[in-house]
Design a protein around this motif. Structure first.
Motif, PDB file in Angstrom:
ATOM      1  N   ILE A   1     -30.016  35.583 -15.673  1.00  0.00           N
ATOM      2  CA  ILE A   1     -28.965  36.690 -15.440  1.00  0.00           C
ATOM      3  C   ILE A   1     -27.575  36.014 -15.831  1.00  0.00           C
ATOM      4  O   ILE A   1     -26.713  36.635 -16.311  1.00  0.00           O
ATOM      5  N   THR A   2     -27.288  34.868 -15.387  1.00  0.00           N
ATOM      6  CA  THR A   2     -26.169  34.210 -15.581  1.00  0.00           C
ATOM      7  C   THR A   2     -25.917  33.807 -17.120  1.00  0.00           C
ATOM      8  O   THR A   2     -24.827  33.898 -17.743  1.00  0.00           O
ATOM      9  N   THR A   3     -27.101  33.276 -17.680  1.00  0.00           N
ATOM     10  CA  THR A   3     -27.110  33.119 -19.060  1.00  0.00           C
ATOM     11  C   THR A   3     -26.934  34.572 -20.021  1.00  0.00           C
ATOM     12  O   THR A   3     -26.096  34.350 -20.921  1.00  0.00           O
ATOM     13  N   LEU A   4     -27.724  35.417 -19.473  1.00  0.00           N
ATOM     14  CA  LEU A   4     -27.178  36.853 -20.235  1.00  0.00           C
ATOM     15  C   LEU A   4     -25.915  37.543 -20.008  1.00  0.00           C
ATOM     16  O   LEU A   4     -25.215  37.825 -21.113  1.00  0.00           O
ATOM     17  N   LEU A   5     -25.175  37.288 -19.092  1.00  0.00           N
ATOM     18  CA  LEU A   5     -23.813  37.665 -18.638  1.00  0.00           C
ATOM     19  C   LEU A   5     -22.841  36.692 -19.277  1.00  0.00           C
ATOM     20  O   LEU A   5     -22.099  37.246 -20.106  1.00  0.00           O
ATOM     21  N   MET A   6     -22.726  35.509 -19.404  1.00  0.00           N
ATOM     22  CA  MET A   6     -21.862  34.681 -19.834  1.00  0.00           C
ATOM     23  C   MET A   6     -22.060  34.638 -21.429  1.00  0.00           C
ATOM     24  O   MET A   6     -21.102  34.848 -22.150  1.00  0.00           O
ATOM     25  N   SER A   7     -23.447  34.828 -22.078  1.00  0.00           N
ATOM     26  CA  SER A   7     -23.423  34.903 -23.504  1.00  0.00           C
ATOM     27  C   SER A   7     -23.067  36.218 -24.112  1.00  0.00           C
ATOM     28  O   SER A   7     -22.642  36.299 -25.110  1.00  0.00           O
ATOM     29  N   THR A   8     -23.220  37.220 -23.229  1.00  0.00           N
ATOM     30  CA  THR A   8     -22.792  38.740 -23.630  1.00  0.00           C
ATOM     31  C   THR A   8     -21.241  38.797 -23.550  1.00  0.00           C
ATOM     32  O   THR A   8     -20.675  39.451 -24.840  1.00  0.00           O
ATOM     33  N   LEU A   9     -20.581  38.039 -22.705  1.00  0.00           N
ATOM     34  CA  LEU A   9     -19.191  38.327 -22.788  1.00  0.00           C
ATOM     35  C   LEU A   9     -18.446  37.261 -23.701  1.00  0.00           C
ATOM     36  O   LEU A   9     -17.829  37.562 -24.466  1.00  0.00           O
TER      37      LEU A   9
END
Length: 135
Positions: free
Chosen positions: A62-70
């Motif tokens: 989840i954290t990787t998904l959110l950070m990389s999306t931003l």
């Protein structure tokens, strides 16, 4: 070194896949710019992992998904503004009819294209990262 090269190749291939499945992208005709574009997005995914470690946030799906999306959304804005030949255009989604599910046609704006391409790119790379850690 071998692990980083393997991840770089994976991220380059995912970038190629994402830019081909969305209609709104006009890629540059110069091959150097295309390779640079894929490398920029690949290094963005590497940067998301580094930023998460710097902020002492546990690196999971989840954290990787959110950070990389931003980060990818920001990179889309920068690349569209500064890379010659790269454009994101508005297009019409023609709709979908599968019998029970009907999706009518609608206009896909530049922002929606950026968001969905970033989510797709981040989702696939986050899954690859999680699968590699569990292997």
């Amino acid at each position: 070194m071998g692990r980083i090269l393997k991840k770089l190749i994976q991220f380059l291939l995912v970038g190629y896949f994402v830019f081909n499945i969305f209609k709104g992208f006009v890629l540059p005709t110069n091959y150097i710019y295309i390779i640079a574009l894929f490398l920029i997005f690949s290094f963005t995914i590497f940067l998301s992992s580094i930023i998460l470690n710097f902020l002492t946030i546990k690196e999971n799906f989840i954290t990787t998904l959110l950070m990389s999306t931003l980060l990818c959304i920001g990179v889309f804005f920068l690349v569209e503004g500064f890379m010659p030949g790269f454009q994101i255009e508005q297009y019409t989604f023609e709709g979908l009819d599968t019998g029970n599910l009907v999706v009518n046609s609608f206009e896909v704006t530049k922002i929606i294209t950026m968001i969905f391409a970033s989510l797709t790119f981040s989702f696939i790379t986050s899954i690859l990262n999680v699968l590699e850690k569990n292997a």
